[in-house]
Design a protein around this motif. Structure first.
Motif, short mmCIF file in Angstrom:
data_model
loop_
_atom_site.label_atom_id
_atom_site.label_comp_id
_atom_site.label_asym_id
_atom_site.label_seq_id
_atom_site.Cartn_x
_atom_site.Cartn_y
_atom_site.Cartn_z
N ALA A 6 2.55 -6.93 16.08
CA ALA A 6 4.21 -7.14 15.81
C ALA A 6 4.43 -6.76 14.62
N THR A 7 5.62 -6.08 14.53
CA THR A 7 6.15 -5.86 13.22
C THR A 7 7.30 -6.60 12.85
N ASP A 8 8.01 -7.63 13.62
CA ASP A 8 8.66 -8.56 13.20
C ASP A 8 8.45 -9.67 13.96
N ASP A 9 9.30 -10.92 13.55
CA ASP A 9 9.20 -11.96 14.29
C ASP A 9 10.09 -12.10 15.66
N THR A 41 -2.07 -9.65 7.74
CA THR A 41 -1.02 -8.98 8.29
C THR A 41 0.41 -9.83 8.01
N ARG A 42 1.49 -9.01 8.22
CA ARG A 42 2.58 -9.94 8.03
C ARG A 42 2.92 -10.99 9.09
N THR A 43 2.16 -10.75 10.18
CA THR A 43 2.50 -11.52 11.34
C THR A 43 1.49 -12.93 10.88
N ARG A 70 18.67 -1.07 13.25
CA ARG A 70 17.65 -1.33 12.49
C ARG A 70 17.61 -2.67 12.13
N MET A 71 16.29 -3.28 12.33
CA MET A 71 16.32 -4.81 12.15
C MET A 71 15.96 -4.94 10.83
N GLN A 72 16.51 -5.97 10.22
CA GLN A 72 16.33 -6.60 8.68
C GLN A 72 15.53 -7.82 8.80
N THR A 73 15.61 -8.45 7.63
CA THR A 73 15.29 -10.08 7.62
C THR A 73 16.49 -10.61 6.79
N PRO A 74 16.68 -11.83 6.75
CA PRO A 74 15.94 -12.84 7.51
C PRO A 74 16.21 -12.86 8.88
N GLN A 75 15.05 -13.30 9.47
CA GLN A 75 15.38 -13.72 11.04
C GLN A 75 15.01 -15.06 11.21
N GLY A 76 15.84 -15.83 11.88
CA GLY A 76 15.85 -17.19 12.05
C GLY A 76 15.80 -17.70 13.22
N ILE A 96 18.11 -3.42 1.73
CA ILE A 96 16.94 -2.24 1.97
C ILE A 96 15.63 -3.24 1.76
N LYS A 97 14.59 -2.62 2.51
CA LYS A 97 13.20 -3.10 2.26
C LYS A 97 12.42 -2.04 1.14
N VAL A 98 12.19 -2.72 0.15
CA VAL A 98 11.60 -2.03 -0.86
C VAL A 98 10.15 -1.60 -0.46
N SER A 112 0.85 -1.27 0.05
CA SER A 112 -0.11 -0.07 -0.03
C SER A 112 0.75 1.06 0.00
N ARG A 113 1.88 1.32 0.55
CA ARG A 113 2.79 2.36 0.73
C ARG A 113 3.54 2.75 -0.75
N MET A 114 3.70 1.58 -1.56
CA MET A 114 4.41 1.81 -2.63
C MET A 114 3.00 2.09 -3.72
N HIS A 128 11.95 -14.55 5.71
CA HIS A 128 12.52 -13.12 5.17
C HIS A 128 11.39 -12.41 4.36
N ASP A 129 11.57 -10.94 4.27
CA ASP A 129 10.66 -10.25 3.54
C ASP A 129 11.10 -10.50 1.93
N ALA A 130 10.12 -10.76 1.12
CA ALA A 130 10.23 -10.82 -0.10
C ALA A 130 10.45 -9.23 -0.78
N ALA A 131 10.05 -8.39 0.15
CA ALA A 131 10.44 -7.00 -0.34
C ALA A 131 12.14 -6.61 -0.05
N ARG A 132 12.77 -7.55 0.44
CA ARG A 132 14.15 -7.26 0.72
C ARG A 132 15.08 -8.13 -0.33
N PRO A 133 15.14 -7.78 -1.36
CA PRO A 133 15.60 -8.46 -2.81
C PRO A 133 17.22 -8.54 -2.82
C1 LIG Z 1 10.29 -7.44 9.57
C2 LIG Z 1 10.98 -5.84 9.37
O1 LIG Z 1 11.52 -5.89 7.75
C3 LIG Z 1 12.08 -5.52 10.28
O2 LIG Z 1 12.51 -4.38 9.89
C4 LIG Z 1 9.75 -4.77 9.31
O3 LIG Z 1 9.42 -4.70 10.56
C5 LIG Z 1 8.73 -5.31 8.50
O4 LIG Z 1 7.78 -3.94 8.44
P1 LIG Z 1 6.68 -3.87 7.48
O5 LIG Z 1 5.79 -2.70 7.96
O6 LIG Z 1 5.75 -5.07 7.41
O7 LIG Z 1 7.20 -3.55 6.26
#
Ligand SMILES: C[C@](O)(CO)[C@H](O)COP(=O)(O)O
Ligand SMILES: Nc1ccn([C@@H]2O[C@H](COP(=O)(O)OP(=O)(O)OP(=O)(O)O)[C@@H](O)[C@H]2O)c(=O)n1
Length: 245
Positions: free
Chosen positions: A191-194, A81-83, A164-170, A217-219, A15-17, A105-110
């Motif tokens: 929750a915004t991450d696992d 939701t992502r959760t 700043r948290m990214q993924t993957p989270q294991g 980066i998260k696109v 939605s933000r894109m 892992h976020d698909a949005a982090r290619p």
């Molecule tokens: C999981 C995450 O990428 C860690 O930074 C982030 O919290 C995901 O957030 P989004 O709002 O679902 O993009």
């Protein structure tokens, strides 16, 4: 050797894109964003199997994108939701006996680097939960409502303690299972991450950090695909491909 599963979460709508298709289907250097993320795990020798969790209206496209990748064993519908999508991945992995570790892992982090995937899996030898993170170069503040409807700074946490948290989270599977069992019993779960779910619902369980890369980066917003393309070009210019992003 543990059996390592990776779930690529592509259940969002972007939605933000904005735009007509979810951002994970946008072209990035000639391939969909999702394909780059799947390829990263296909190419990671530490990963045995990959699941793709896709927005329900776009399952066919995800199946087509995943088809050339032999490690992809399922394409599943995500949740709202992502959760919910993380839980869909967890449920699918639980149904496969013999799985030990799960990377989400976020698909949005290619642009996730091979070295990052390797570091996350290696850390799970000694940890039940691992997040990938980078230091913040900006000062990060907590805000609160200020006067006249504006925001005001409420707190300036010490920057050296912030990441700043990214993924993957294991996760070891039993750790993630216990965390989500408690989390899903909480009607106020947000929750915004696992890793945050483990931290909150399994307070005795340490969540380890391994260093990520700035390029992961998260696109998210318009313009991020162009940034990701520039980062890919930089990598190609370095003659990389071995993960130093
Ligand atoms: C999981 C995450 O990428 C860690 O930074 C982030 O919290 C995901 O957030 P989004 O709002 O679902 O993009
Ligand atoms: N219901 C959801 C929401 C998000 N995701 C995935 O989680 C990752 C991070 O989420 P985000 O960047 O927020 O993606 P969107 O939810 O698509 O974006 P937005 O919040 O702007 O709508 C993305 O790969 C996204 O596809 C998911 O699997 N299921």
């Amino acid at each position: 050797m543990p059996h390592v599963m990776a779930a690529v979460l592509a259940g969002g709508t972007g939605s933000r894109m904005g735009g007509a298709v979810p951002k994970q289907l946008l072209p990035l250097a000639g391939r969909p964003v999702l394909e780059h993320a799947v390829a990263a795990f296909q190419d990671a020798p530490e990963v045995d199997e990959v699941l793709v969790v896709m927005a329900p209206d776009h399952l066919r496209e995800a199946e087509r994108i995943a088809a050339p990748f032999p490690k992809v064993t399922a394409v599943l519908p995500g949740g709202s939701t992502r959760t919910d999508s993380s839980v869909a991945a967890l449920r699918a992995v639980e149904a496969r006996p013999g799985s030990d570790l799960l990377l989400l892992h976020d698909a949005a982090r290619p642009l996730v680097a091979r070295t990052t995937v390797a570091a996350a899996v290696a850390a799970l030898e000694h940890a039940g939960a691992v997040g990938v993170a980078v230091p913040s170069s900006d000062t990060v503040v907590r805000v609160a409502p200020g006067g006249g409807g504006a925001e005001a700074v409420a707190e300036v946490p010490p920057r050296a303690e912030l990441r700043r948290m990214q993924t993957p989270q294991g996760f070891r599977l039993e750790v993630l299972r216990r965390a989500y069992a408690a989390a899903l019993a909480d009607p106020d779960l947000v929750a915004t991450d696992d890793c945050g779910v483990v931290l909150r619902y399994l307070p005795g369980e340490p969540v380890h950090i391994v260093a990520g890369t700035e390029a992961n980066i998260k696109v998210t917003h318009p313009g991020d695909v162009e940034v990701a393309e520039a980062l890919l070009r930089r990598e190609a210019g370095r003659g990389a491909g071995e993960g130093e992003r």
